[in-house]
Write an enzyme that holds these catalytic residues in place. Structure first.
Site, PDB file in Angstrom:
ATOM      1  N   THR A 138       0.802  -1.222   0.000  1.00 20.43           N
ATOM      2  CA  THR A 138       0.000   0.000   0.000  1.00 20.43           C
ATOM      3  C   THR A 138       0.837   1.276   0.000  1.00 20.43           C
ATOM      4  O   THR A 138       1.948   1.294   0.554  1.00 20.43           O
ATOM      5  CB  THR A 138      -0.913   0.005   1.255  1.00 20.43           C
ATOM      6  OG1 THR A 138      -1.417   1.321   1.463  1.00 20.43           O
ATOM      7  CG2 THR A 138      -0.187  -0.413   2.513  1.00 20.43           C
ATOM      8  N   GLU A 144       0.307   3.594   1.862  1.00 24.62           N
ATOM      9  CA  GLU A 144       0.451   4.005   3.264  1.00 24.62           C
ATOM     10  C   GLU A 144       1.866   3.721   3.781  1.00 24.62           C
ATOM     11  O   GLU A 144       2.290   4.294   4.784  1.00 24.62           O
ATOM     12  CB  GLU A 144      -0.587   3.310   4.147  1.00 24.62           C
ATOM     13  CG  GLU A 144      -1.987   3.880   4.010  1.00 24.62           C
ATOM     14  CD  GLU A 144      -2.110   5.310   4.529  1.00 24.62           C
ATOM     15  OE1 GLU A 144      -1.841   5.546   5.705  1.00 24.62           O
ATOM     16  OE2 GLU A 144      -2.465   6.194   3.731  1.00 24.62           O
ATOM     17  N   TYR A 149      -1.678   0.381  10.896  1.00 23.19           N
ATOM     18  CA  TYR A 149      -1.962  -0.300   9.615  1.00 23.19           C
ATOM     19  C   TYR A 149      -0.699  -0.306   8.749  1.00 23.19           C
ATOM     20  O   TYR A 149      -0.272  -1.354   8.249  1.00 23.19           O
ATOM     21  CB  TYR A 149      -3.104   0.435   8.893  1.00 23.19           C
ATOM     22  CG  TYR A 149      -3.318  -0.024   7.463  1.00 23.19           C
ATOM     23  CD1 TYR A 149      -4.108  -1.131   7.177  1.00 23.19           C
ATOM     24  CD2 TYR A 149      -2.740   0.661   6.393  1.00 23.19           C
ATOM     25  CE1 TYR A 149      -4.302  -1.557   5.858  1.00 23.19           C
ATOM     26  CE2 TYR A 149      -2.928   0.242   5.079  1.00 23.19           C
ATOM     27  CZ  TYR A 149      -3.716  -0.862   4.816  1.00 23.19           C
ATOM     28  OH  TYR A 149      -3.897  -1.279   3.519  1.00 23.19           O
ATOM     29  N   LYS A 194       1.775  -3.378   7.507  1.00 24.65           N
ATOM     30  CA  LYS A 194       1.934  -3.625   6.067  1.00 24.65           C
ATOM     31  C   LYS A 194       3.408  -3.491   5.645  1.00 24.65           C
ATOM     32  O   LYS A 194       3.837  -4.096   4.669  1.00 24.65           O
ATOM     33  CB  LYS A 194       1.072  -2.646   5.259  1.00 24.65           C
ATOM     34  CG  LYS A 194      -0.426  -2.989   5.257  1.00 24.65           C
ATOM     35  CD  LYS A 194      -0.771  -4.056   4.211  1.00 24.65           C
ATOM     36  CE  LYS A 194      -2.257  -4.309   4.105  1.00 24.65           C
ATOM     37  NZ  LYS A 194      -2.621  -5.292   3.082  1.00 24.65           N
TER      38      LYS A 194
HETATM   39  P1  NAP Z   1     -11.720  -4.639   1.885  1.00 23.31           P
HETATM   40  O1  NAP Z   1     -12.843  -4.324   0.965  1.00 23.31           O
HETATM   41  O2  NAP Z   1     -11.793  -4.162   3.294  1.00 23.31           O
HETATM   42  O3  NAP Z   1     -11.558  -6.243   1.908  1.00 23.31           O
HETATM   43  C1  NAP Z   1     -10.741  -6.875   2.869  1.00 23.31           C
HETATM   44  C2  NAP Z   1     -10.997  -8.365   2.840  1.00 23.31           C
HETATM   45  O4  NAP Z   1     -10.232  -8.998   3.869  1.00 23.31           O
HETATM   46  C3  NAP Z   1     -12.465  -8.760   3.091  1.00 23.31           C
HETATM   47  O5  NAP Z   1     -12.799  -9.849   2.264  1.00 23.31           O
HETATM   48  C4  NAP Z   1     -12.435  -9.198   4.556  1.00 23.31           C
HETATM   49  O6  NAP Z   1     -13.451 -10.127   4.895  1.00 23.31           O
HETATM   50  C5  NAP Z   1     -11.075  -9.891   4.595  1.00 23.31           C
HETATM   51  N1  NAP Z   1     -10.586 -10.108   5.964  1.00 23.31           N
HETATM   52  C6  NAP Z   1     -10.466  -9.203   6.948  1.00 23.31           C
HETATM   53  N2  NAP Z   1      -9.993  -9.811   8.052  1.00 23.31           N
HETATM   54  C7  NAP Z   1      -9.841 -11.131   7.763  1.00 23.31           C
HETATM   55  C8  NAP Z   1      -9.412 -12.286   8.484  1.00 23.31           C
HETATM   56  N3  NAP Z   1      -9.013 -12.203   9.766  1.00 23.31           N
HETATM   57  N4  NAP Z   1      -9.361 -13.480   7.845  1.00 23.31           N
HETATM   58  C9  NAP Z   1      -9.747 -13.573   6.560  1.00 23.31           C
HETATM   59  N5  NAP Z   1     -10.176 -12.535   5.822  1.00 23.31           N
HETATM   60  C10 NAP Z   1     -10.218 -11.327   6.426  1.00 23.31           C
HETATM   61  O7  NAP Z   1     -10.341  -4.136   1.292  1.00 23.31           O
HETATM   62  P2  NAP Z   1      -9.930  -3.832  -0.241  1.00 23.31           P
HETATM   63  O8  NAP Z   1     -10.103  -2.381  -0.483  1.00 23.31           O
HETATM   64  O9  NAP Z   1     -10.553  -4.844  -1.128  1.00 23.31           O
HETATM   65  O10 NAP Z   1      -8.362  -4.067  -0.165  1.00 23.31           O
HETATM   66  C11 NAP Z   1      -7.783  -5.334  -0.485  1.00 23.31           C
HETATM   67  C12 NAP Z   1      -6.360  -5.378   0.045  1.00 23.31           C
HETATM   68  O11 NAP Z   1      -5.599  -4.318  -0.543  1.00 23.31           O
HETATM   69  C13 NAP Z   1      -6.229  -5.168   1.553  1.00 23.31           C
HETATM   70  O12 NAP Z   1      -5.137  -5.967   1.971  1.00 23.31           O
HETATM   71  C14 NAP Z   1      -5.887  -3.693   1.705  1.00 23.31           C
HETATM   72  O13 NAP Z   1      -5.172  -3.479   2.905  1.00 23.31           O
HETATM   73  C15 NAP Z   1      -5.022  -3.481   0.473  1.00 23.31           C
HETATM   74  N6  NAP Z   1      -5.008  -2.145  -0.117  1.00 23.31           N
HETATM   75  C16 NAP Z   1      -6.176  -1.530  -0.435  1.00 23.31           C
HETATM   76  C17 NAP Z   1      -6.130  -0.280  -1.073  1.00 23.31           C
HETATM   77  C18 NAP Z   1      -7.381   0.425  -1.489  1.00 23.31           C
HETATM   78  O14 NAP Z   1      -7.306   1.628  -1.768  1.00 23.31           O
HETATM   79  N7  NAP Z   1      -8.517  -0.267  -1.604  1.00 23.31           N
HETATM   80  C19 NAP Z   1      -4.893   0.298  -1.376  1.00 23.31           C
HETATM   81  C20 NAP Z   1      -3.732  -0.386  -1.039  1.00 23.31           C
HETATM   82  C21 NAP Z   1      -3.788  -1.612  -0.430  1.00 23.31           C
HETATM   83  P3  NAP Z   1     -14.895  -9.630   5.411  1.00 23.31           P
HETATM   84  O15 NAP Z   1     -15.686  -9.330   4.159  1.00 23.31           O
HETATM   85  O16 NAP Z   1     -15.378 -10.800   6.141  1.00 23.31           O
HETATM   86  O17 NAP Z   1     -14.679  -8.412   6.241  1.00 23.31           O
HETATM   87  O1  F7E Z   2      -9.097   8.117   4.223  1.00 21.86           O
HETATM   88  C1  F7E Z   2      -9.449  11.544   5.428  1.00 21.86           C
HETATM   89  C2  F7E Z   2      -8.621  10.558   6.228  1.00 21.86           C
HETATM   90  O2  F7E Z   2     -10.151   6.054   5.118  1.00 21.86           O
HETATM   91  C3  F7E Z   2      -8.546   8.967   3.251  1.00 21.86           C
HETATM   92  C4  F7E Z   2      -7.343   2.101   2.553  1.00 21.86           C
HETATM   93  O3  F7E Z   2      -7.866   1.429   1.431  1.00 21.86           O
HETATM   94  O4  F7E Z   2      -6.124   3.621   1.172  1.00 21.86           O
HETATM   95  C5  F7E Z   2      -7.088   3.557   2.201  1.00 21.86           C
HETATM   96  O5  F7E Z   2      -6.647   4.238   3.366  1.00 21.86           O
HETATM   97  C6  F7E Z   2      -8.261  10.327   3.866  1.00 21.86           C
HETATM   98  C7  F7E Z   2      -7.531  10.265   5.212  1.00 21.86           C
HETATM   99  O6  F7E Z   2      -8.474   5.908   3.222  1.00 21.86           O
HETATM  100  C8  F7E Z   2     -12.834  11.339   6.740  1.00 21.86           C
HETATM  101  O7  F7E Z   2      -8.176  11.165   7.440  1.00 21.86           O
HETATM  102  C9  F7E Z   2     -11.428  12.899   6.211  1.00 21.86           C
HETATM  103  O8  F7E Z   2      -6.571  11.273   5.266  1.00 21.86           O
HETATM  104  O9  F7E Z   2     -10.698   6.782   2.777  1.00 21.86           O
HETATM  105  P1  F7E Z   2      -9.709   6.666   3.851  1.00 21.86           P
HETATM  106  P2  F7E Z   2      -6.935   5.785   3.643  1.00 21.86           P
HETATM  107  O10 F7E Z   2      -6.732   6.017   5.086  1.00 21.86           O
HETATM  108  O11 F7E Z   2      -6.144   6.627   2.699  1.00 21.86           O
HETATM  109  C10 F7E Z   2      -4.843   3.051   1.496  1.00 21.86           C
HETATM  110  C11 F7E Z   2      -3.967   3.159   0.279  1.00 21.86           C
HETATM  111  C12 F7E Z   2      -4.949   1.681   2.046  1.00 21.86           C
HETATM  112  O12 F7E Z   2      -4.038   0.875   1.894  1.00 21.86           O
HETATM  113  C13 F7E Z   2      -6.061   1.406   2.993  1.00 21.86           C
HETATM  114  O13 F7E Z   2      -6.329   0.001   3.071  1.00 21.86           O
HETATM  115  O14 F7E Z   2      -9.501  10.961   4.139  1.00 21.86           O
HETATM  116  N1  F7E Z   2     -10.821  11.714   5.943  1.00 21.86           N
HETATM  117  N2  F7E Z   2     -12.663  12.705   6.705  1.00 21.86           N
HETATM  118  C14 F7E Z   2     -11.676  10.733   6.257  1.00 21.86           C
HETATM  119  N3  F7E Z   2     -11.550   9.399   6.157  1.00 21.86           N
HETATM  120  C15 F7E Z   2     -12.596   8.639   6.544  1.00 21.86           C
HETATM  121  N4  F7E Z   2     -12.512   7.292   6.414  1.00 21.86           N
HETATM  122  N5  F7E Z   2     -13.761   9.194   7.034  1.00 21.86           N
HETATM  123  C16 F7E Z   2     -13.937  10.537   7.161  1.00 21.86           C
HETATM  124  O15 F7E Z   2     -14.955  11.031   7.600  1.00 21.86           O
END
Ligand code: NAP
Ligand code: F7E
Length: 358
Positions: A134, A136, A158, A162
């Site tokens: 990520t 992050e 987080y 990671k």
């Molecule tokens: P998501 O929608 O939150 O999906 C996460 C998945 O992990 C869900 O299927 C969840 O199951 C499963 N999970 C959580 N805890 C678990 C456990 N203890 N055992 C087995 N499965 C578990 O996340 P996503 O956006 O698809 O992201 C996919 C991956 O990419 C994650 O690793 C995330 O950290 C990473 N990532 C995401 C982004 C982004 O912007 N989306 C960017 C960079 C990296 P449930 O449905 O049961 O909760």
């Molecule tokens: O926040 C700000 C918050 O929770 C984005 C995950 O997929 O991307 C995701 O992480 C920004 C942050 O995503 C609210 O403080 C303001 O600065 O949508 P987010 P994230 O933290 O960037 C990375 C790449 C991953 O890997 C993660 O799995 O938005 N923010 N106001 C808020 N965020 C939330 N959630 N809610 C608010 O009300």
């Protein structure tokens, strides 16, 4: 042969976290390529397959119960599916929640990855492995675009977890010769995004405001900037990395960055409303530490053939229009797999690290 006459691939893939946003899109992508797809899900008191249904792929995925914390379930998932490729997407993926559950997040996003890598090393080291790393990892303090060489300064439990799994993936590649890749993906969003993430929170609330179902959108840090892309395009890179001759790590991003405020403003524009009349800042949504600015430099993955099309404006439109259409259908009595109608909103939820104002 596929519909367009191209030969179908006959490979087997195992996706962990198949019920999540990326898991669902990747399942559809691989099924369409002709893969036999297995997906792990964890047992919940209420089944959570709405995204697979939404993409019409539920029937085509072989479901395996597994928790990444439980090594036996990983051994069985590999034994039963015999995968050539494992995509490790399961995680506690919400940065905000990682401050409230730092130990669980470390276990799930850190140690569990080593558990899975060990399972692969022992059972069949020829299996290719994709790790969902990520942006992050880059964390705070960057003023320009980050590529694969940029410094990592994680700013949340987080990101720290990671970072550990990122290094373990490299260590298993270099030390044990496993084909293991890190996809360092910047934020990618879609109508299948979880409702607690800021983009979907905005698109869902904007749709409700447009229909008179809601008046306010309460947000935290409006100044935070992110490099937001479109999830269905991002999951293609996971596959692409796994098809290269040698395993490597790649940044995936749009190479453009916008603030939360800009996202909200554009989203209200889509439905003809003024964001300033609806958005309120609420301390409850501020994190103990937040990353102020993230922007990617994705030249490396573009060199091997990735060419995304959806820009920031396009993404906001896709998300708001889809949420608007869902609420309209719902109001008209249509019932379909969807998360928002059962979601109480975050007002109901107390924060452990930020006492609610008395
Ligand atoms: P998501 O929608 O939150 O999906 C996460 C998945 O992990 C869900 O299927 C969840 O199951 C499963 N999970 C959580 N805890 C678990 C456990 N203890 N055992 C087995 N499965 C578990 O996340 P996503 O956006 O698809 O992201 C996919 C991956 O990419 C994650 O690793 C995330 O950290 C990473 N990532 C995401 C982004 C982004 O912007 N989306 C960017 C960079 C990296 P449930 O449905 O049961 O909760
Ligand atoms: O926040 C700000 C918050 O929770 C984005 C995950 O997929 O991307 C995701 O992480 C920004 C942050 O995503 C609210 O403080 C303001 O600065 O949508 P987010 P994230 O933290 O960037 C990375 C790449 C991953 O890997 C993660 O799995 O938005 N923010 N106001 C808020 N965020 C939330 N959630 N809610 C608010 O009300």
């Amino acid at each position: 042969m596929s519909k367009d006459g191209a030969p179908l691939v006959t490979k087997t893939a195992l996706i962990t976290g198949v019920t999540g946003q990326d898991g669902a899109y990747l399942s559809k992508f691989l099924v369409d390529k002709g893969y036999e797809v297995y997906g792990t899900y964890r047992r919940l008191s209420t089944p959570n397959f709405w995204r697979l249904h939404y993409l019409n792929v539920f029937e085509k995925v072989n479901l395996l119960p597994a928790d990444l914390i439980d090594v036996g379930s990983l051994l069985d998932a590999i034994r039963i599916s015999h995968p050539e490729e494992v995509y490790n997407l399961a995680a506690q993926s919400f940065v905000g929640a990682s401050f409230e559950q730092p130990v669980g997040t470390g276990e799930m996003n850190g140690i569990s990855v080593t558990r899975l890598l060990e399972t692969i090393r022992i059972m069949n080291p020829k299996i290719k492995f994709y790790q969902a790393s990520t942006s992050e990892l880059f964390g705070s303090g960057h003023l320009s675009a980050s590529n694969e060489e940029a410094l990592f300064r994680p700013s949340s439990p987080y990101a720290a977890a990671k970072l550990y799994s990122y290094w373990m993936t490299k260590i298993y590649r270099e030390g044990f010769g496993i084909f293991a890749c890190n996809g360092i993906l910047f934020n990618h969003e879609s109508p299948l995004r979880g409702l607690e993430f800021v983009t979907r929170k905005i698109s869902n609330t904007v749709a409700k405001c447009a229909l008179g179902l809601e008046k306010e959108l309460r947000l935290g840090n409006l100044e935070a900037k992110r490099d937001w892309g479109y999830a269905p395009e991002y999951i293609e890179t996971m596959w692409l990395m796994m098809q290269q001759k040698t395993p490597d790590d790649y940044v995936v991003a749009t190479d453009d960055s916008h603030s939360v405020k800009e996202f909200a403003e554009k989203a209200f524009d889509v439905v003809g409303l003024d964001w300033q009349e609806h958005v309120k800042v609420d301390k409850k949504f501020l994190r103990p530490l937040d990353v102020a600015y993230l922007k990617g430099d994705s030249s490396k993955i573009r060199k091997i053939g990735w060419n995304p099309k959806v820009d920031f404006d396009g993404l906001v439109k896709i998300m708001v229009k889809e949420d608007l259409s869902r609420w309209e259908r719902w109001q008209n009595g249509e019932r379909f797999p969807w998360d928002a109608s059962n979601y109480p909103g975050e007002d109901k939820i107390l924060s452990r690290y930020q006492e609610k104002d008395k």
